[in-house]
Structure formats: C-alpha cells, structure tokens
Design a protein around this motif. Structure first.
Motif, PDB file in Angstrom:
ATOM      1  N   THR A 102       1.023  -1.056   0.638  1.00 52.37           N
ATOM      2  CA  THR A 102      -0.026  -0.111  -0.096  1.00 52.37           C
ATOM      3  C   THR A 102       0.735   1.455  -0.151  1.00 52.37           C
ATOM      4  O   THR A 102       2.228   0.708  -0.016  1.00 52.37           O
ATOM      5  CB  THR A 102      -0.940  -0.513   1.126  1.00 52.37           C
ATOM      6  OG1 THR A 102      -0.852   0.294   2.792  1.00 52.37           O
ATOM      7  CG2 THR A 102      -1.545  -1.273   1.500  1.00 52.37           C
ATOM      8  N   GLU A 126      -8.209   3.115  -2.632  1.00 58.39           N
ATOM      9  CA  GLU A 126      -9.157   3.708  -2.094  1.00 58.39           C
ATOM     10  C   GLU A 126      -9.599   5.131  -1.185  1.00 58.39           C
ATOM     11  O   GLU A 126      -8.702   5.657  -1.278  1.00 58.39           O
ATOM     12  CB  GLU A 126      -9.586   2.898  -0.711  1.00 58.39           C
ATOM     13  CG  GLU A 126      -9.039   1.322  -0.280  1.00 58.39           C
ATOM     14  CD  GLU A 126      -9.000   1.060   0.947  1.00 58.39           C
ATOM     15  OE1 GLU A 126      -9.213   1.370   1.605  1.00 58.39           O
ATOM     16  OE2 GLU A 126      -9.101  -0.264   0.315  1.00 58.39           O
ATOM     17  N   ARG A 176     -13.752   0.038   2.496  1.00 59.52           N
ATOM     18  CA  ARG A 176     -12.375  -1.102   1.788  1.00 59.52           C
ATOM     19  C   ARG A 176     -13.064  -2.497   2.058  1.00 59.52           C
ATOM     20  O   ARG A 176     -12.721  -3.749   1.659  1.00 59.52           O
ATOM     21  CB  ARG A 176     -12.218  -0.433   3.218  1.00 59.52           C
ATOM     22  CG  ARG A 176     -10.864  -1.144   3.630  1.00 59.52           C
ATOM     23  CD  ARG A 176      -9.698  -0.542   4.843  1.00 59.52           C
ATOM     24  NE  ARG A 176      -9.572   0.455   4.408  1.00 59.52           N
ATOM     25  CZ  ARG A 176      -9.760   1.744   4.811  1.00 59.52           C
ATOM     26  NH1 ARG A 176     -10.165   1.517   5.888  1.00 59.52           N
ATOM     27  NH2 ARG A 176     -10.054   2.627   3.970  1.00 59.52           N
ATOM     28  N   HIS A 227     -14.226  -3.578  -0.921  1.00 61.48           N
ATOM     29  CA  HIS A 227     -12.467  -4.047  -1.780  1.00 61.48           C
ATOM     30  C   HIS A 227     -11.910  -4.801  -1.097  1.00 61.48           C
ATOM     31  O   HIS A 227     -11.360  -5.479  -2.256  1.00 61.48           O
ATOM     32  CB  HIS A 227     -11.272  -2.428  -1.494  1.00 61.48           C
ATOM     33  CG  HIS A 227     -10.455  -2.051  -2.411  1.00 61.48           C
ATOM     34  ND1 HIS A 227      -9.446  -1.307  -1.610  1.00 61.48           N
ATOM     35  CD2 HIS A 227      -9.962  -2.561  -3.582  1.00 61.48           C
ATOM     36  CE1 HIS A 227      -8.463  -1.035  -2.788  1.00 61.48           C
ATOM     37  NE2 HIS A 227      -9.286  -2.091  -3.905  1.00 61.48           N
ATOM     38  N   VAL A 228     -11.698  -4.783   0.177  1.00 57.82           N
ATOM     39  CA  VAL A 228     -11.435  -6.904   0.381  1.00 57.82           C
ATOM     40  C   VAL A 228     -11.870  -8.271  -0.095  1.00 57.82           C
ATOM     41  O   VAL A 228     -11.194  -8.474  -0.098  1.00 57.82           O
ATOM     42  CB  VAL A 228     -11.275  -6.860   2.023  1.00 57.82           C
ATOM     43  CG1 VAL A 228     -10.847  -7.640   2.469  1.00 57.82           C
ATOM     44  CG2 VAL A 228      -9.797  -5.178   2.351  1.00 57.82           C
ATOM     45  N   SER A 244      -1.856  -0.860  -3.677  1.00 61.85           N
ATOM     46  CA  SER A 244      -3.159   0.187  -3.630  1.00 61.85           C
ATOM     47  C   SER A 244      -2.914   1.217  -2.951  1.00 61.85           C
ATOM     48  O   SER A 244      -2.125   1.713  -2.575  1.00 61.85           O
ATOM     49  CB  SER A 244      -4.199  -0.611  -2.356  1.00 61.85           C
ATOM     50  OG  SER A 244      -4.966   0.457  -2.484  1.00 61.85           O
ATOM     51  N   TYR A 266      -4.559   2.624   2.315  1.00 60.45           N
ATOM     52  CA  TYR A 266      -5.898   1.373   2.895  1.00 60.45           C
ATOM     53  C   TYR A 266      -5.901   2.221   3.936  1.00 60.45           C
ATOM     54  O   TYR A 266      -6.264   2.887   4.177  1.00 60.45           O
ATOM     55  CB  TYR A 266      -4.944   0.105   2.318  1.00 60.45           C
ATOM     56  CG  TYR A 266      -5.783  -1.279   3.549  1.00 60.45           C
ATOM     57  CD1 TYR A 266      -6.759  -1.668   2.204  1.00 60.45           C
ATOM     58  CD2 TYR A 266      -5.359  -2.008   4.489  1.00 60.45           C
ATOM     59  CE1 TYR A 266      -7.207  -3.098   2.823  1.00 60.45           C
ATOM     60  CE2 TYR A 266      -5.736  -3.129   4.744  1.00 60.45           C
ATOM     61  CZ  TYR A 266      -6.824  -3.208   4.248  1.00 60.45           C
ATOM     62  OH  TYR A 266      -7.404  -4.490   4.289  1.00 60.45           O
ATOM     63  N   THR A 312     -11.903  -5.509   7.330  1.00 58.83           N
ATOM     64  CA  THR A 312     -10.748  -5.700   6.890  1.00 58.83           C
ATOM     65  C   THR A 312     -10.746  -7.432   7.036  1.00 58.83           C
ATOM     66  O   THR A 312     -10.136  -8.689   6.110  1.00 58.83           O
ATOM     67  CB  THR A 312      -9.838  -5.221   7.178  1.00 58.83           C
ATOM     68  OG1 THR A 312      -8.786  -5.575   8.083  1.00 58.83           O
ATOM     69  CG2 THR A 312      -9.301  -3.500   6.529  1.00 58.83           C
ATOM     70  N   THR A 341       4.434  -0.867   3.314  1.00 55.40           N
ATOM     71  CA  THR A 341       3.514  -0.168   2.812  1.00 55.40           C
ATOM     72  C   THR A 341       4.641   0.789   2.701  1.00 55.40           C
ATOM     73  O   THR A 341       5.869   1.014   3.450  1.00 55.40           O
ATOM     74  CB  THR A 341       2.795   0.662   4.042  1.00 55.40           C
ATOM     75  OG1 THR A 341       1.866  -0.452   4.596  1.00 55.40           O
ATOM     76  CG2 THR A 341       1.445   2.561   4.245  1.00 55.40           C
TER      77      THR A 341
END
Ligand code: ADP
Ligand code: TYD
Length: 222
Positions: free
Chosen positions: A7, A39, A73, A76-77, A93, A96, A123, A131
């Motif tokens: 991310t 996102e 989210r 999306h997950v 992404s 997140y 999530t 990240t």
C-alpha cells in the motif's frame, strides 16, 4: 500461495499516485504482473460511494465518513484484494486502512480503539505486507495541492482541510512508522519525481524478490 499486498500512504499532494503509476509501469516493463487499485473507489460500488460522499459539496457527518470509508474497504477486500492475493498476485493500493487510522483517527479525532475496531471489521484483519509512506512537509503538500487545483486536476472534499489537519494526519502516520518499522517504510517525498521513483524501486524490487532481475533493455557486460 498468497501474493503480496503493498500500500501507498501519504497526506494529500504527497505524490503517491504519481509514484504508484511509475512503479506499476516499471514492474510491468520487467514482466511482473501487478494489480493497481485505490481507496476509496477500487470497486464499482466503491466508485459510487466515492462519488456520493467524497466528490460532493454536501456536508458529510464525520461518523458517516468513517463508516463509508470502511464500507468501501470491506467491498474492496472481499471482491478485489483477497481474491487477487489468493491467486498469488501482487496488489498495490493507493491508500488502505492506515489512511483511516490517520485521517479519521488523528484528523477527525475518533478514538484509536473505535477506529481500530472499525478497521478490523472492514478488513477481517488483512494487513499490507509492505506500506510506503510518502512523507512530505505540509507546506510542500499544500503547494502541490494548490497547483493541482489551478491546473484543473481533481479536487475532493478532503483537499480543502487546514494545515493543522494535515499536520495531525502526518504525525499519526509517522507514529505507525515507529511502531511497525518492518512493514511501514518512510520515503522522503519532498524530492524530485525521479529521485523518489528510484527510492521506491530500491525498496519494492528486493521486497518482491526480483532484485536480481535486469531491466529489459539492459545488456550485461562482464
Ligand atoms: P497524491 O496522490 O499523493 O495526492 P499526486 O501524485 O496526485 O499526489 O501529486 C500531487 C501533485 O503534485 C500533482 O499535480 C503532481 O503532478 C505533482 N507532483 C507529484 N510528485 C511530485 C514531485 N516529486 N515534485 C513536484 N510535484 C510533484
Ligand atoms: P483521493 O482523491 O484519492 O486523494 P489522494 O490521491 O490524495 O489519495 O482522495 C482520497 C481522500 O480521502 C484523501 O483526502 C484521503 C481521504 N481518506 C480518508 O480520510 N480516510 C480513508 O480511509 C481513505 C482511504 C482516504
């Protein structure tokens, strides 16, 4: 086999969308298959939500905002990130869950425990493997956002927050870097696009285990 979930985070105007596009291009050039997403708005429902609560002049209650980012989210997950990871793919992404921690937690002032619970609900506990936090001074970010709005590039409801808001968001992100140094890497985003890109490549290639791969047009001389 599980893929890899990367991310990108940063305050608005930090340049992460630019860097995400460049990274995806560089990886695809090396024949590395990646899925890029964002996102809010990584799914059809998410895009409708995004339009409804972010790209609007309507005042949105902070509690509604918190739950709408979470709803985006969760979708999306469930329908994009998890299936792709289960196929062993690399997902990158643009934002997140850390964004909710920083923006709705530190920015809007929701208690950390509440935010963490809502993130967990959305999530199911799925965390990024890596990240990259694009760290820019608030002053530079505001300058870039100003330039972006003058050139007619997209602006959203959150692009108009105060310097104090972005400073709180940035501090919250830096707190994550201190607590989770293995996952959450800080990149100096005040530099030029090319310099930052080189730093990103230097972190991502070893992480996905292809550091030894040569660029396609590179001829090796012994
Ligand atoms: P973000 O997705 O973090 O909000 P963008 O990638 O959209 O940021 O970049 C914000 C603005 O700053 C854009 O107009 C972009 O062209 C510009 N920009 C991006 N990276 C840099 C950089 N390293 N130096 C100067 N301007 C940049
Ligand atoms: P976007 O146009 O995607 O901006 P950027 O390119 O800077 O990411 O807008 C997303 C905005 O929503 C941005 O201001 C950050 C904010 N946001 C939150 O407040 N909480 C969240 O959980 C997420 C994902 C984004």
């Amino acid at each position: 086999m599980r893929g890899k979930f990367i991310t990108f985070e940063g305050i608005d105007g930090s340049g992460k969308s630019t860097q995400l596009r460049m990274l995806a291009g560089a990886l695809r050039q090396r024949s590395i298959d990646v899925i890029t997403t964002c996102e809010p708005g990584g799914t059809p429902l998410g895009r409708r939500l995004r339009e409804a609560f972010l790209e609007t002049e309507e005042t949105v209650a902070p509690r509604a905002e918190l739950l709408l980012f979470a709803a985006d989210r969760a979708q999306h997950v469930e329908f994009l990130i998890k299936p792709a990871l289960e196929q062993g793919r690399i997902v990158i992404s643009d934002r997140y869950a850390d964004a909710t921690f920083a923006y709705q937690g530190a920015g809007r002032g929701f208690p950390e425990a509440t935010v963490n619970e809502i993130i967990y609900l959305a999530t199911g506990g799925l965390k990024p493997d890596l990240t990259l936090f694009f760290d820019i001074t608030v002053e530079n970010a505001l300058r870039r956002m100003q330039a972006r709005s003058e050139t007619g590039e997209r602006v959203n409801r959150m692009d108009v927050e105060t310097a104090d808001f972005y400073a709180a968001v940035r501090t919250a992100y830096l707190g994550v870097a201190e607590r989770e140094p293995d996952r959450f890497k800080v990149i100096d985003a005040n530099a030029s696009v090319e310099e930052i890109h080189a730093g990103v490549i230097g972190m991502v290639l070893p992480f996905i285990g292809t550091a030894e791969m040569e660029p396609l047009n590179h001829t090796k001389t012994q």
